[in-house]
Design an enzyme around this catalytic site. Structure first.
Site, PDB file in Angstrom:
ATOM      1  N   HIS A 136      -7.888   3.305  20.181  1.00 24.41           N
ATOM      2  CA  HIS A 136      -7.048   4.326  20.816  1.00 24.41           C
ATOM      3  C   HIS A 136      -7.433   4.555  22.280  1.00 24.41           C
ATOM      4  O   HIS A 136      -6.600   4.487  23.187  1.00 24.41           O
ATOM      5  CB  HIS A 136      -7.168   5.665  20.083  1.00 24.41           C
ATOM      6  CG  HIS A 136      -6.752   5.625  18.651  1.00 24.41           C
ATOM      7  ND1 HIS A 136      -5.888   4.683  18.137  1.00 24.41           N
ATOM      8  CD2 HIS A 136      -7.069   6.439  17.608  1.00 24.41           C
ATOM      9  CE1 HIS A 136      -5.693   4.904  16.848  1.00 24.41           C
ATOM     10  NE2 HIS A 136      -6.405   5.964  16.506  1.00 24.41           N
ATOM     11  N   GLY A 152      -0.471   4.832  -0.782  1.00 22.94           N
ATOM     12  CA  GLY A 152      -1.588   5.357  -0.009  1.00 22.94           C
ATOM     13  C   GLY A 152      -1.206   6.511   0.900  1.00 22.94           C
ATOM     14  O   GLY A 152      -0.022   6.821   1.102  1.00 22.94           O
ATOM     15  N   LYS A 178     -15.505  14.276  15.700  1.00 26.47           N
ATOM     16  CA  LYS A 178     -14.956  15.067  14.601  1.00 26.47           C
ATOM     17  C   LYS A 178     -15.739  16.372  14.449  1.00 26.47           C
ATOM     18  O   LYS A 178     -16.871  16.478  14.916  1.00 26.47           O
ATOM     19  CB  LYS A 178     -15.019  14.268  13.290  1.00 26.47           C
ATOM     20  CG  LYS A 178     -14.033  13.102  13.220  1.00 26.47           C
ATOM     21  CD  LYS A 178     -14.099  12.421  11.877  1.00 26.47           C
ATOM     22  CE  LYS A 178     -12.995  11.384  11.728  1.00 26.47           C
ATOM     23  NZ  LYS A 178     -11.651  11.992  11.661  1.00 26.47           N
ATOM     24  N   TYR A 227      -0.224  18.418  34.015  1.00 27.09           N
ATOM     25  CA  TYR A 227      -0.419  19.460  35.024  1.00 27.09           C
ATOM     26  C   TYR A 227      -1.436  19.029  36.073  1.00 27.09           C
ATOM     27  O   TYR A 227      -2.290  18.172  35.840  1.00 27.09           O
ATOM     28  CB  TYR A 227      -0.803  20.798  34.390  1.00 27.09           C
ATOM     29  CG  TYR A 227      -2.150  20.886  33.700  1.00 27.09           C
ATOM     30  CD1 TYR A 227      -3.297  21.244  34.408  1.00 27.09           C
ATOM     31  CD2 TYR A 227      -2.274  20.656  32.331  1.00 27.09           C
ATOM     32  CE1 TYR A 227      -4.519  21.363  33.775  1.00 27.09           C
ATOM     33  CE2 TYR A 227      -3.490  20.781  31.687  1.00 27.09           C
ATOM     34  CZ  TYR A 227      -4.615  21.126  32.417  1.00 27.09           C
ATOM     35  OH  TYR A 227      -5.837  21.248  31.797  1.00 27.09           O
ATOM     36  N   GLY A 234       0.844  -1.202   0.000  1.00 25.04           N
ATOM     37  CA  GLY A 234       0.000   0.000   0.000  1.00 25.04           C
ATOM     38  C   GLY A 234       0.871   1.241   0.000  1.00 25.04           C
ATOM     39  O   GLY A 234       0.523   2.258   0.607  1.00 25.04           O
ATOM     40  N   GLY A 249       2.202   4.809  20.642  1.00 24.37           N
ATOM     41  CA  GLY A 249       3.537   5.346  20.422  1.00 24.37           C
ATOM     42  C   GLY A 249       3.653   6.826  20.696  1.00 24.37           C
ATOM     43  O   GLY A 249       4.736   7.403  20.550  1.00 24.37           O
ATOM     44  N   LYS A 250       2.560   7.462  21.096  1.00 28.49           N
ATOM     45  CA  LYS A 250       2.609   8.895  21.402  1.00 28.49           C
ATOM     46  C   LYS A 250       3.344   9.123  22.715  1.00 28.49           C
ATOM     47  O   LYS A 250       3.225   8.347  23.664  1.00 28.49           O
ATOM     48  CB  LYS A 250       1.196   9.480  21.442  1.00 28.49           C
ATOM     49  CG  LYS A 250       0.576   9.593  20.050  1.00 28.49           C
ATOM     50  CD  LYS A 250      -0.720  10.351  20.072  1.00 28.49           C
ATOM     51  CE  LYS A 250      -1.245  10.591  18.661  1.00 28.49           C
ATOM     52  NZ  LYS A 250      -0.414  11.541  17.908  1.00 28.49           N
ATOM     53  N   LEU A 290       3.960  20.794  33.813  1.00 31.61           N
ATOM     54  CA  LEU A 290       5.185  20.365  33.143  1.00 31.61           C
ATOM     55  C   LEU A 290       4.908  20.371  31.642  1.00 31.61           C
ATOM     56  O   LEU A 290       4.137  19.554  31.133  1.00 31.61           O
ATOM     57  CB  LEU A 290       5.590  18.953  33.580  1.00 31.61           C
ATOM     58  CG  LEU A 290       6.628  18.248  32.706  1.00 31.61           C
ATOM     59  CD1 LEU A 290       7.965  18.975  32.753  1.00 31.61           C
ATOM     60  CD2 LEU A 290       6.808  16.792  33.112  1.00 31.61           C
TER      61      LEU A 290
END
Length: 522
Positions: A281, A52, A367, A407, A49, A222-223, A428
């Site tokens: 998520h 994409g 959204k 915070y 892909g 992964g954030k 922070l």
């Protein structure tokens, strides 16, 4: 930061600065880092892909960065595969345009030189045979070019594909696995539409590959602020005594976008906001917030605890949910005019265990809202006091995006002769505290692809974890569809349906508005 020594008997990296906790696991980490230490082995990333949006916007920039930073083996090759009839030069020009702003100018040419392309159909055995020949040709050239290089080749196959072709492509990939090294598959969400379809997908994949070869990616894991959750909880003694029903009143996990589907309405309408965001998520973030401390930082120990807490969550129900749809959604290209697909959802969940009994966990996503924001808001119970009036509840807020921060809100006296109290923040800010001189924090895909190279499953979803998550949301999804529930229409650039705020308030959540800071009185 330059590390002076690494202690493998524990999970602490010793440096000239304060100790830094890693996700390493004794034994497993050493075994998993073979791809980084075996510099004489060819390493091929096959992006299925490759033409994409995901590949263009996220995967190639991430691959360019980790290649430039030396986080993948030097003998790395990138082979794109898609239906688009690119020539080699056209494909490289497209990749170049996507990575020019991701790495320094001097690194662009060297990365693009590693990129190759094969056009083909995902169901064609002949096209996949051509892909295999191309990969083997490149791997053999690497072996000949490298002094003392081995003939061993490792491969990652990234499925940046629509779910409808997962199994077709997975079946074809099975026939072109490297015979001399390891093989790993990265599979993007959605992992099915409900419990039954997910189970069928997992059954078919597991018939072809073992669990340790499959990396089900949820980029939210992964954030940076999600990566920090375990450290925040278990490396700070001040939180554990408060991390329970006695001190915490509610937890609100929010994902808000100020954009609409941006021309992807037809795709989005197949899944909706609950399947697209909440079931993966947000439930993953909830698991990290609510789980017990793992035995170690090994991948399986972390995932064991996530599964345990997910199994404690009662299935979501219509009575504890609000679904909405922004104005004009049904008129977007590819969206049926009579669609009932929600673009907004709020769900109240209950974790039925000793730590969290009676504490509502709210998941909220949507959204075309009034702002772009993702955060975890942990609201503490009000203090038992007769000394002060109008005391606001304390909150611990973990801002995932934008402007990553942690915070705590707390009551303070206004300086000077006034007796007035005001809620203030002890904050922070990541950009301020961990100065990057204008360079953004690493993208989630950089973290996750590097972990696949290392063989670290910590940030990837295990099959039983996926099953537990679907058990929470499948009853709600089926009930909404069976009842043909019409989502509440809300205006763009607002907070969403007013009914969502009403459900929060009825469940005991209190909005603590940020107060202006008064000037000291003299």
């Amino acid at each position: 930061m330059q590390h002076q020594s690494l202690v493998r008997t524990g999970s602490i990296v010793k440096t000239h600065c304060a100790p830094v906790y890693t996700r390493s696991c004794p034994g497993a980490a050493d075994k998993a880092t073979c791809a980084l230490t075996a510099k004489d082995q060819a390493f091929t990333v096959v992006v299925l892909g490759a033409s994409g949006d995901l590949a263009k916007k996220k995967l190639f920039p991430a691959l360019a960065k980790i290649t430039h930073e030396g986080l993948v083996p030097p003998q790395t090759l990138i082979v794109g595969f898609a239906r688009t009839k690119f020539t080699q030069e056209e494909f490289r020009a497209m990749v170049r345009s996507r990575v020019e702003n991701a790495v320094p100018a001097e690194a662009v040419d060297s990365f693009v030189a590693k990129v190759h392309y094969v056009a083909g159909d995902y169901g064609s055995a002949d096209d996949f045979a051509a892909l295999d020949r191309k990969a083997r040709e490149l791997e053999q050239a690497c072996a000949k070019a490298g002094a003392g290089a081995s003939s061993k080749a490792n491969r990652i196959f990234y499925f940046s594909l629509p779910p409808s072709v997962y199994l077709t492509a997975a079946t074809r990939v099975k026939g072109i696995l490297s015979a001399t090294g390891w093989n790993r598959l990265i599979v993007e969400k959605p992992f099915g539409r409900d419990l039954d379809s997910s189970a069928a997908l997992q059954r078919d994949l597991m018939a072809l590959y073992s669990e340790d070869q499959i990396y089900r990616i949820d980029h939210y894991l992964g954030k940076e602020m999600v990566l920090n959750l375990l450290t925040l909880r278990f490396a700070n003694s001040i939180y554990e005594p408060l991390w329970n029903k006695s001190a915490i009143k509610s937890v609100l996990i929010t994902f808000k976008e100020n954009i609409d589907t941006e021309g992807r309405g037809g795709y989005f309408d197949e899944f909706g906001i609950i399947r697209d965001v909440m079931q993966n998520h947000l439930i993953q973030v909830l698991a990290l917030v609510a789980m017990e401390a793992p035995v170690s930082l090994c991948a399986e120990d972390i995932r064991d605890e996530k599964v345990k807490v997910l199994r404690c969550i009662a299935p979501a129900c219509v009575e504890a949910a609000v679904v909405g749809q922004y104005e004009g959604y049904a008129a977007e290209p590819g969206v049926p005019h009579d669609t009932r697909t929600p673009t907004f959802a709020l769900v109240r969940l209950c974790v039925q265990n000793q730590r969290w009994a009676g504490v509502p966990f709210f998941l909220k996503c949507g959204k075309a809202l009034n702002e772009r924001k993702a955060e975890i808001r942990i609201q503490f119970r009000p203090p038992v006091t007769y000394l002060y009036d109008n005391v606001l509840q304390n909150e611990l807020v973990i801002r995932i995006q934008p402007d990553e921060a942690v915070y705590v809100t707390m009551m303070n006296k206004v300086p000077g002769i006034s007796d007035e109290l005001v809620s203030t923040e002890l904050e922070l800010s990541y950009q301020q505290r961990f100065s990057t001189k204008g360079v953004p924090l690493p993208d989630a895909y950089e973290h996750l692809i590097r972990d696949v190279v290392r063989g670290d499953h910590s940030l990837f979803v295990r099959s039983d974890e996926l099953t537990a998550a679907w058990k929470i949301f499948t009853p709600l999804l089926h009930e909404l569809e069976t009842r043909k529930t019409q989502p509440i229409v809300y205006r763009r650039n607002t907070r969403g349906p007013a009914e969502a705020d009403e459900l929060l308030q009825q469940s005991g959540f209190v909005y603590v508005k940020k107060q202006p800071q008064p000037q000291p009185l003299r």
